[in-house]
Design an enzyme around this catalytic site. Sequence first.
Site, PDB file in Angstrom:
ATOM      1  N   LYS A 144     -34.326 -29.734  76.605  1.00 43.31           N
ATOM      2  CA  LYS A 144     -34.286 -29.350  78.020  1.00 43.31           C
ATOM      3  C   LYS A 144     -35.644 -28.773  78.429  1.00 43.31           C
ATOM      4  O   LYS A 144     -36.252 -28.007  77.677  1.00 43.31           O
ATOM      5  CB  LYS A 144     -33.166 -28.320  78.211  1.00 43.31           C
ATOM      6  CG  LYS A 144     -32.852 -27.955  79.652  1.00 43.31           C
ATOM      7  CD  LYS A 144     -31.657 -26.988  79.712  1.00 43.31           C
ATOM      8  CE  LYS A 144     -31.255 -26.633  81.127  1.00 43.31           C
ATOM      9  NZ  LYS A 144     -30.056 -25.760  81.171  1.00 43.31           N
ATOM     10  N   SER A 188     -26.478 -27.304  84.393  1.00 40.04           N
ATOM     11  CA  SER A 188     -27.850 -27.637  84.682  1.00 40.04           C
ATOM     12  C   SER A 188     -28.523 -28.503  83.614  1.00 40.04           C
ATOM     13  O   SER A 188     -29.579 -29.065  83.883  1.00 40.04           O
ATOM     14  CB  SER A 188     -28.668 -26.348  84.842  1.00 40.04           C
ATOM     15  OG  SER A 188     -28.680 -25.603  83.646  1.00 40.04           O
ATOM     16  N   SER A 190     -23.618 -24.527  81.661  1.00 38.10           N
ATOM     17  CA  SER A 190     -24.605 -25.610  81.735  1.00 38.10           C
ATOM     18  C   SER A 190     -24.760 -26.499  80.508  1.00 38.10           C
ATOM     19  O   SER A 190     -25.479 -27.495  80.574  1.00 38.10           O
ATOM     20  CB  SER A 190     -25.972 -25.039  82.090  1.00 38.10           C
ATOM     21  OG  SER A 190     -26.029 -24.775  83.463  1.00 38.10           O
TER      22      SER A 190
HETATM   23  N1  GLN Z   1     -23.719 -23.734  87.378  1.00 34.57           N
HETATM   24  C1  GLN Z   1     -23.967 -22.364  87.075  1.00 34.57           C
HETATM   25  C2  GLN Z   1     -25.065 -21.846  87.963  1.00 34.57           C
HETATM   26  O1  GLN Z   1     -25.485 -22.556  88.804  1.00 34.57           O
HETATM   27  C3  GLN Z   1     -24.296 -22.197  85.615  1.00 34.57           C
HETATM   28  C4  GLN Z   1     -25.659 -22.643  85.300  1.00 34.57           C
HETATM   29  C5  GLN Z   1     -26.023 -22.456  83.858  1.00 34.57           C
HETATM   30  O2  GLN Z   1     -25.176 -22.302  82.990  1.00 34.57           O
HETATM   31  N2  GLN Z   1     -27.310 -22.432  83.613  1.00 34.57           N
HETATM   32  O3  GLN Z   1     -25.525 -20.757  87.818  1.00 34.57           O
END
Ligand code: GLN
Length: 478
Positions: free
Chosen positions: A72, A147, A171
């Site tokens: 990532k 994400s 995410s």
């Molecule tokens: N979707 C969640 C957010 O927007 C979690 C994102 C994540 O785990 N990095 O914060």
Amino acid sequence: MPTTPTDAIKLTATQQIAAIQSGDLDARELFETYRQRAAADAHNAFTWVADEAPAELPASGTPLAGLPLAVKDLFCTEGIPSQSGSKLLEGYLPPYTATSVQKLVDAGSTVHGKTNQDEFAMGSSNENSAYGPVTNPWDAARVPGGSSGGSAAAVAAGHAAWALGTDTGGSIRQPAAFCGLVGLKPTYGSVSRFGMIAFASSLDQAGPITRSVADAALMLKFMEGKDPRDMTSIGLREPVEVPTRTDLTGLRIGVPEELAGEGVEDGVRASFEAALEQAKALGATVTTIHLPNAPHALSAYYVLAPAEASSNLSRFDGVRYGNRLEAEDGSLIGMYTRTRTEGFGPEVKRRIMLGTYALSAGFYDAYYGRAQQVRTKIVEDFATAFASVDVIATPTAPSVAFELGSKTNDPLAMYLNDFCTIPMSLAGIPAISIPSGLSDGLPVGLQLAGPAFSENLILGAAHALEQAIGFDTAGAIR
Ligand code: GLN
């Protein structure tokens, strides 16, 4: 039988390593096959792909056999762009490599690409990336989740053998669910956060996105551990075992009514219930339990995570990292303003505003303090639950992958994606998502969570279910 690299793409990472070590598969040819597939990727899953295989590929002599690894974007990789999906960090070349990546490299896995993500990991669809959205290999009209959307799309498409993601509120698990893969968020502190571009430091955790539970265990085995450069790291309490369990005799599974009821799409519910039947057939008992404060987790998270983010992101001021945009009047304040105004996308700005507000004098107790109290209540709910069950099962996400653009104008609808995954993040406990089947041709994820440091337990249970369910994680490889 020697395996050709093209056939080998459909093998799991564990199987590929075994084939390399037995001499049936050539590590360099496999690396080159993945590298070329990644370079030709049509899902916009990659933000960087290696130009060529390294001169010396650590191969059969190492535990991870040179296997290509997609990382990532938010992990710092020395001399390789690490941008966290943000324009502000476009082209940023870190002078060092994140510990978790380095540990996998030391064990022989080799970075062949960096993957697209929501900007600073804020999002559930990968549509918040400054480098464009990623499409889902199962249906290119749909999002891969987020994400860590690029990591999941890369593995699902057969453009990476396995990938590193991060999970702050879901995410790793939600994109794994949307792309028909295995995603593990380990216990907070088990893997070093050193070199990860921080979103919310009390929640961020690195973990594997893979094609099998055994692959996830293998990656975790080499990633975990205490790191002197991350004061919050502690490592796991026992070595990770590569799971072999095929039955669930005696396993007590709790299904929290608060997370498996309202709001879950019919097809997801049907797949979830079928998985619970399979668990029973393997010898588990399934009971309804309660996590009374879990429905408040989302609200608490959207105070705590933005609060931490507003503080973490203050370092991006155009002075020390990334791009600097000078102001017309040449002033310092003007430079800060222009750098941040043009460098951050709208979701990141929304979070900075939310977080700054929640932390401001006069509102701190009402928002941040109260959210911390809710977090404590959620920790207590899990402790109570784990006194009577061994693992907790929920759907990973309330829906299957949704269409690109369908939630971009409705942040609340987007935030609801993480309804089932955020409680585990707030409690710091490990949770894994495995595919439980298809709903209208799209993958559905099943989440299994356990107490802190119970990785071997949840990996074993997930492995037994995975074998019984028999989902084809190569189903989107073309
Ligand atoms: N979707 C969640 C957010 O927007 C979690 C994102 C994540 O785990 N990095 O914060």
